[in-house]
Design a protein around this motif. Structure first.
Motif, PDB file in Angstrom:
ATOM      1  N   ALA A  93       0.837  -1.207   0.000  1.00  0.00           N
ATOM      2  CA  ALA A  93       0.000   0.000   0.000  1.00  0.00           C
ATOM      3  C   ALA A  93       0.867   1.251   0.000  1.00  0.00           C
ATOM      4  O   ALA A  93       0.552   2.242  -0.664  1.00  0.00           O
ATOM      5  N   SER A  94       1.975   1.200   0.730  1.00  0.00           N
ATOM      6  CA  SER A  94       2.899   2.335   0.766  1.00  0.00           C
ATOM      7  C   SER A  94       3.484   2.599  -0.621  1.00  0.00           C
ATOM      8  O   SER A  94       3.563   3.748  -1.070  1.00  0.00           O
ATOM      9  N   THR A  95       3.883   1.543  -1.314  1.00  0.00           N
ATOM     10  CA  THR A  95       4.434   1.690  -2.667  1.00  0.00           C
ATOM     11  C   THR A  95       3.395   2.264  -3.621  1.00  0.00           C
ATOM     12  O   THR A  95       3.696   3.149  -4.436  1.00  0.00           O
ATOM     13  N   LEU A  96       2.177   1.786  -3.522  1.00  0.00           N
ATOM     14  CA  LEU A  96       1.117   2.255  -4.424  1.00  0.00           C
ATOM     15  C   LEU A  96       0.789   3.723  -4.176  1.00  0.00           C
ATOM     16  O   LEU A  96       0.553   4.482  -5.124  1.00  0.00           O
ATOM     17  N   ARG A  97       0.770   4.133  -2.906  1.00  0.00           N
ATOM     18  CA  ARG A  97       0.525   5.547  -2.607  1.00  0.00           C
ATOM     19  C   ARG A  97       1.622   6.411  -3.197  1.00  0.00           C
ATOM     20  O   ARG A  97       1.367   7.498  -3.726  1.00  0.00           O
ATOM     21  N   TRP A  98       2.841   5.925  -3.113  1.00  0.00           N
ATOM     22  CA  TRP A  98       3.986   6.674  -3.642  1.00  0.00           C
ATOM     23  C   TRP A  98       3.859   6.843  -5.153  1.00  0.00           C
ATOM     24  O   TRP A  98       4.002   7.950  -5.689  1.00  0.00           O
ATOM     25  N   LEU A  99       3.592   5.752  -5.837  1.00  0.00           N
ATOM     26  CA  LEU A  99       3.448   5.810  -7.290  1.00  0.00           C
ATOM     27  C   LEU A  99       2.280   6.698  -7.703  1.00  0.00           C
ATOM     28  O   LEU A  99       2.381   7.478  -8.655  1.00  0.00           O
ATOM     29  N   ALA A 100       1.172   6.601  -6.970  1.00  0.00           N
ATOM     30  CA  ALA A 100       0.003   7.408  -7.305  1.00  0.00           C
ATOM     31  C   ALA A 100       0.294   8.893  -7.167  1.00  0.00           C
ATOM     32  O   ALA A 100      -0.120   9.700  -8.009  1.00  0.00           O
ATOM     33  N   ALA A 101       1.013   9.271  -6.123  1.00  0.00           N
ATOM     34  CA  ALA A 101       1.361  10.682  -5.932  1.00  0.00           C
ATOM     35  C   ALA A 101       2.268  11.173  -7.045  1.00  0.00           C
ATOM     36  O   ALA A 101       2.081  12.268  -7.595  1.00  0.00           O
ATOM     37  N   MET A 102       3.270  10.373  -7.400  1.00  0.00           N
ATOM     38  CA  MET A 102       4.204  10.773  -8.454  1.00  0.00           C
ATOM     39  C   MET A 102       3.508  10.843  -9.811  1.00  0.00           C
ATOM     40  O   MET A 102       3.881  11.638 -10.674  1.00  0.00           O
ATOM     41  N   GLN A 103       2.498   9.995 -10.001  1.00  0.00           N
ATOM     42  CA  GLN A 103       1.788   9.965 -11.276  1.00  0.00           C
ATOM     43  C   GLN A 103       0.811  11.124 -11.394  1.00  0.00           C
ATOM     44  O   GLN A 103       0.711  11.776 -12.444  1.00  0.00           O
ATOM     45  N   SER A 104       0.091  11.431 -10.320  1.00  0.00           N
ATOM     46  CA  SER A 104      -0.956  12.453 -10.402  1.00  0.00           C
ATOM     47  C   SER A 104      -0.400  13.869 -10.315  1.00  0.00           C
ATOM     48  O   SER A 104      -0.926  14.796 -10.940  1.00  0.00           O
ATOM     49  N   ARG A 105       0.661  14.050  -9.545  1.00  0.00           N
ATOM     50  CA  ARG A 105       1.196  15.398  -9.349  1.00  0.00           C
ATOM     51  C   ARG A 105       2.407  15.698 -10.229  1.00  0.00           C
ATOM     52  O   ARG A 105       2.828  16.842 -10.340  1.00  0.00           O
ATOM     53  N   SER A 106       3.029  14.681 -10.776  1.00  0.00           N
ATOM     54  CA  SER A 106       4.261  14.729 -11.573  1.00  0.00           C
ATOM     55  C   SER A 106       5.478  14.789 -10.661  1.00  0.00           C
ATOM     56  O   SER A 106       5.457  15.438  -9.600  1.00  0.00           O
ATOM     57  N   VAL A 107       6.525  14.088 -11.072  1.00  0.00           N
ATOM     58  CA  VAL A 107       7.740  14.007 -10.257  1.00  0.00           C
ATOM     59  C   VAL A 107       8.360  15.377 -10.018  1.00  0.00           C
ATOM     60  O   VAL A 107       8.673  15.731  -8.873  1.00  0.00           O
ATOM     61  N   PRO A 108       8.562  16.239 -11.058  1.00  0.00           N
ATOM     62  CA  PRO A 108       9.214  17.541 -10.796  1.00  0.00           C
ATOM     63  C   PRO A 108       8.436  18.430  -9.831  1.00  0.00           C
ATOM     64  O   PRO A 108       9.032  19.270  -9.149  1.00  0.00           O
ATOM     65  N   ALA A 109       7.119  18.255  -9.756  1.00  0.00           N
ATOM     66  CA  ALA A 109       6.333  19.066  -8.824  1.00  0.00           C
ATOM     67  C   ALA A 109       6.613  18.674  -7.375  1.00  0.00           C
ATOM     68  O   ALA A 109       6.438  19.485  -6.467  1.00  0.00           O
TER      69      ALA A 109
END
Length: 397
Positions: free
Chosen positions: A36-52
């Motif tokens: 679940a921790s990994t999925l939350r991380w990926l979801a944040a990076m995907q929805s907000r974009s890594v540079p943000a």
């Protein structure tokens, strides 16, 4: 069938969206806490974009997922991002960051010799397209903790990556003999090079460390009351605190240490609080009401690491904010009950409090690439194993 599938772009977005809908046959219906921790991380990076979220990393994460095991591994895919943070750019790690750390060497001759070597080495690495690499299980953090996988699962993941990325080297960062022995043994057997990256420090349960180290910890923790600081956990921090938390991290890790460290933005801290990307703790002054220090950690497989650590460097060193924050970290590690991976830096301080050193490696596979593409890693592996590791151990980097 390898059991692994590669997700990127819209496919990754659809996969991550399933975790918001627990019904049906979603693989996210009952994920483990680590997953679940990994999925939350990926979801944040995907929805907000890594540079943000990480200002000096410009990429889009992809993912490998093994449905039967319920394990997802973030992937970063690079090419020529030579100015990005070392958590994404191997060139920055081995050339740019290394150039800064030369000042830590006591020997003037060693500084001169290694400094002279770095310039031609950097040119060679760029010529070999050194950054054209897929980094496996890369959360874009200083330390990536690994899920427990057996040799068969690791090998099948590598086989899939070699098919999908035939023009990239395959890299597993953050490996060491104590916490990832199965990864090291499996990848070595498959022909990966082991390239030393840094010396890290691991802290065991309090009852396993020397009595003097326990005494130092208690003394450091008493500074909280002495100087009037309260511990604020995730439930006492708000989105409005995010700019200050980002500033505290920047003051230490970027301004004092290196601009090559990941630059976490205020939005990152806001998302970390909102989504639980990290467990954030801060020290608030009772007299001023201001937050003066912050740490953030996550867990994987019973191991804990702290990619966020910072304090107001404008406050007198005698106050001991670093000592207080470190004492809080050790107390939290004792509560979590697992091994604490303290990453690199402040070596003597960590040793005095019971941490033990391990050499960390990147495992690199490049046998499928043409000879000119292999020259960079082929140069670094023997050089760092024969020269770099003895220097790290001698000077306790």
């Amino acid at each position: 069938m390898t059991g692994w599938n590669l997700y990127e772009g819209k496919n990754l977005e659809r996969l991550l969206a399933e975790k918001e809908n627990p019904g049906g046959h979603s693989p996210y219906s009952n994920p483990s806490e680590d997953e679940a921790s990994t999925l939350r991380w990926l979801a944040a990076m995907q929805s907000r974009s890594v540079p943000a979220l990480i200002a000096n990393v410009d990429t889009k994460l992809r993912a490998l997922r093994h449905e039967a095991l319920g394990v997802t591994l973030p992937l970063s895919v690079g090419d020529r991002e030579y100015g990005d943070s070392y958590v994404f750019s191997p060139y920055t790690h081995y050339i740019s960051y290394a150039r800064e750390e030369l000042s830590m060497l006591e020997s003037r001759a060693a500084r001169a010799a290694l400094g002279a070597l770095l310039t031609p080495a950097g040119l060679l690495l760029k010529a070999s397209r050194f950054n054209r690499a897929v980094q496996v299980n890369n959360r874009l953090l200083s330390t990536n903790l690994y899920p427990e996988l057996d040799a068969e699962a690791i090998s099948s993941a590598v086989e899939l990556l070699l098919r999908e990325f035939p023009d990239h080297s395959i890299v597993f960062r953050s490996l060491n003999r104590r916490t990832t022995p199965v990864y090291l043994d499996t990848l070595t057997d498959k022909g990966f090079r082991l390239v030393p990256s840094r010396q890290v420090y691991l802290y065991d349960a309090p009852d396993k460390i020397p009595s003097k180290a326990r005494w130092l910890h208690k003394r450091d923790y008493r500074l909280l009351d002495k100087h009037g600081y309260d511990v604020c956990g995730p439930d006492r921090l708000q989105a409005a605190d995010a700019p200050r938390l980002a500033e505290l991290y920047r003051l230490l890790y970027i301004d004092k240490y290196s601009s090559h460290n990941p630059v976490f933005t205020p939005l990152f801290f806001e998302q970390a609080l909102h989504l639980g990307l990290l467990k954030l703790y801060a020290l608030r002054s009772r007299s001023s009401g201001r937050l003066d220090a912050v740490l953030g950690y996550y867990l994987q497989g019973g191991i804990m690491t702290t990619p966020v650590f910072g304090y107001d460097t404008g406050i007198a060193q005698e106050t001991g904010l670093y000592r207080m924050l470190s004492a809080l970290l050790l107390s939290l590690a004792a509560e979590e009950g697992g091994l604490l991976h303290e990453s690199a830096g402040a070596a003597q301080f960590k040793r005095n409090r019971g941490a033990e050193a391990e050499i960390e490696y990147s495992a690199v596979y490049d046998r499928h690439l043409p000879p000119w593409r292999r020259t960079g890693w082929a140069l670094l592996s023997p050089l760092l194993n024969r020269v770099g590791v003895p220097i790290m151990r001698k000077y306790k980097f």
